[in-house]
Design a protein around this motif. Structure first.
Motif, PDB file in Angstrom:
ATOM      1  N   ILE A  96      28.364   3.531  10.335  1.00 22.36           N
ATOM      2  CA  ILE A  96      27.431   4.706  10.721  1.00 22.36           C
ATOM      3  C   ILE A  96      28.015   6.071  10.553  1.00 22.36           C
ATOM      4  N   LEU A  97      27.417   6.769   9.950  1.00 20.57           N
ATOM      5  CA  LEU A  97      27.522   8.358   9.870  1.00 20.57           C
ATOM      6  C   LEU A  97      26.838   8.811  10.932  1.00 20.57           C
ATOM      7  N   GLU A  98      27.741   9.263  12.128  1.00 22.13           N
ATOM      8  CA  GLU A  98      27.269   9.683  13.250  1.00 22.13           C
ATOM      9  C   GLU A  98      27.068  11.255  13.057  1.00 22.13           C
ATOM     10  N   ARG A  99      27.703  12.003  12.262  1.00 20.42           N
ATOM     11  CA  ARG A  99      27.393  13.285  11.639  1.00 20.42           C
ATOM     12  C   ARG A  99      28.166  13.572  10.720  1.00 20.42           C
ATOM     13  N   PRO A 100      27.856  14.646  10.032  1.00 23.19           N
ATOM     14  CA  PRO A 100      28.804  15.102   8.718  1.00 23.19           C
ATOM     15  C   PRO A 100      30.503  14.846   9.128  1.00 23.19           C
ATOM     16  N   GLU A 101      31.036  14.074   8.368  1.00 22.04           N
ATOM     17  CA  GLU A 101      32.264  13.782   8.370  1.00 22.04           C
ATOM     18  C   GLU A 101      32.842  13.144   9.653  1.00 22.04           C
ATOM     19  N   ARG A 102      31.843  12.108   9.943  1.00 19.16           N
ATOM     20  CA  ARG A 102      32.243  11.399  11.263  1.00 19.16           C
ATOM     21  C   ARG A 102      31.712  10.267  11.390  1.00 19.16           C
ATOM     22  N   LEU A 103      32.698   9.287  10.980  1.00 20.74           N
ATOM     23  CA  LEU A 103      32.183   7.916  10.655  1.00 20.74           C
ATOM     24  C   LEU A 103      32.559   7.001  11.709  1.00 20.74           C
TER      25      LEU A 103
END
Length: 312
Positions: free
Chosen positions: A7-14
């Motif tokens: 899941i990409l929760e937000r940009p550059e946060r996986l």
């Protein structure tokens, strides 16, 4: 039923998280994923947050459209059978979590009509079928014996070159990265300024660089065509007079269609298109964040594969 998914929760946060799956219907199949690829085009833009407005865009999301697995359950109207190896061009089976493009998970629920049966002997290489179909759709006007310029020597550029050769053309590739120019490929791979060729009837740009149109138009033969096969985050612009003098044609090659998948699958099965030598990096799905950072940050990484076989 649930699945372990990227899941990409937000940009550059996986994150790697379990998500409930949509219940499978009579026309669906449940696929246990063995491998999935990471796209350095669209997925890089999703990762960085630079993806232009796109249908279904928004976080959190499950990325991925290059997955291969085994049918674990087949609905009576799916047209498939349990145990078949299939290519999965993404899925939308995660409820409120967006599937863009939804293939990076341990299990997927997918309409049988979207799945492409493939030979088990291909193994992880079958993940490359999406890029092969993209290259096939972009291929334009190959004239046997004539040179055709391809810009960019990533996996898409290499597949374009291989398809050009299969059609009897003579590919010439421009690549700015010395790492990606190194090797023997059966066709020339040059820095753009080193190419002695005067003009090309066909130029296919797989670089995703929105700033290079004027350079390409300058190398286009009269009446020639430029095919935009990359995904461009910045607006595209060009000087009109040189394009006018050449009566340049510019075509956008979009997402592959089922016919493209069928065509490249036939080429692969018939031995006319090889997928060998294009996968350079592999990591278990449990190390997904490391895999994404490597795929987007290491120029030596042509294609990163996530291995889901240890996930249940």
């Amino acid at each position: 039923m649930d699945a372990l998914a990227v899941i990409l929760e937000r940009p550059e946060r996986l994150a790697l998280t379990r998500l409930p799956l949509t219940e499978a219907g009579a026309a669906d199949a449940v696929v246990a994923i063995a491998w999935s690829g990471i796209s350095t085009g669209t997925e890089r833009l999703l990762w960085s947050g630079r993806m232009p407005a796109f249908p279904g865009m928004g976080y959190p999301l499950v990325p991925g459209y290059e997955s291969v697995g085994t049918v674990a359950w087949a609905g009576p109207e799916s047209g498939l059978r349990t145990g078949e190896t299939v290519f999965v061009p993404g899925a939308r089976c995660f409820g409120e979590v967006r599937g863009l493009f939804g293939g990076a998970a341990s299990h997927l629920v997918v309409p049988g009509a979207r799945l492409v049966p493939v030979s088990p002997a291909l193994g992880e290489r079958a993940c490359l079928i999406a890029l092969a179909a993209t290259a096939y759709r972009a291929l334009s006007g190959v004239t046997p014996g004539e040179p055709a310029l391809i810009v960019g020597h990533g996996v898409l550029g290499r597949l374009l070159a291989r398809l050009t050769r299969a059609a009897g053309g003579q590919p010439v590739v421009w690549e700015t990265s010395p790492v990606r120019r190194d090797g023997e490929f059966g066709y020339p791979v040059l820095a753009p300024g080193e190419d002695p060729q005067g003009a090309y009837a066909t130029i296919t740009d797989a670089s995703g660089d929105a700033s290079g149109l004027d350079t390409l138009i300058a190398r286009l033969a009269p009446g020639g065509e430029i095919v935009l096969a990359g995904f461009y985050e910045a607006p595209l612009a060009f000087a009109f007079p040189p394009a006018f003098l050449r009566e340049a044609r510019i075509r956008v090659s979009a997402e592959f269609k089922p016919g493209d998948l069928a065509a490249v699958t036939a080429l692969i099965t018939g031995g006319r298109l090889s997928l060998d030598g294009l996968i350079t990096h592999r990591l278990p799905a449990a190390r997904a964040e490391e895999a994404y950072r490597t795929a987007f940050g290491d120029p030596a990484c042509l294609k990163m594969i996530l291995d889901w076989r240890a996930c249940s």
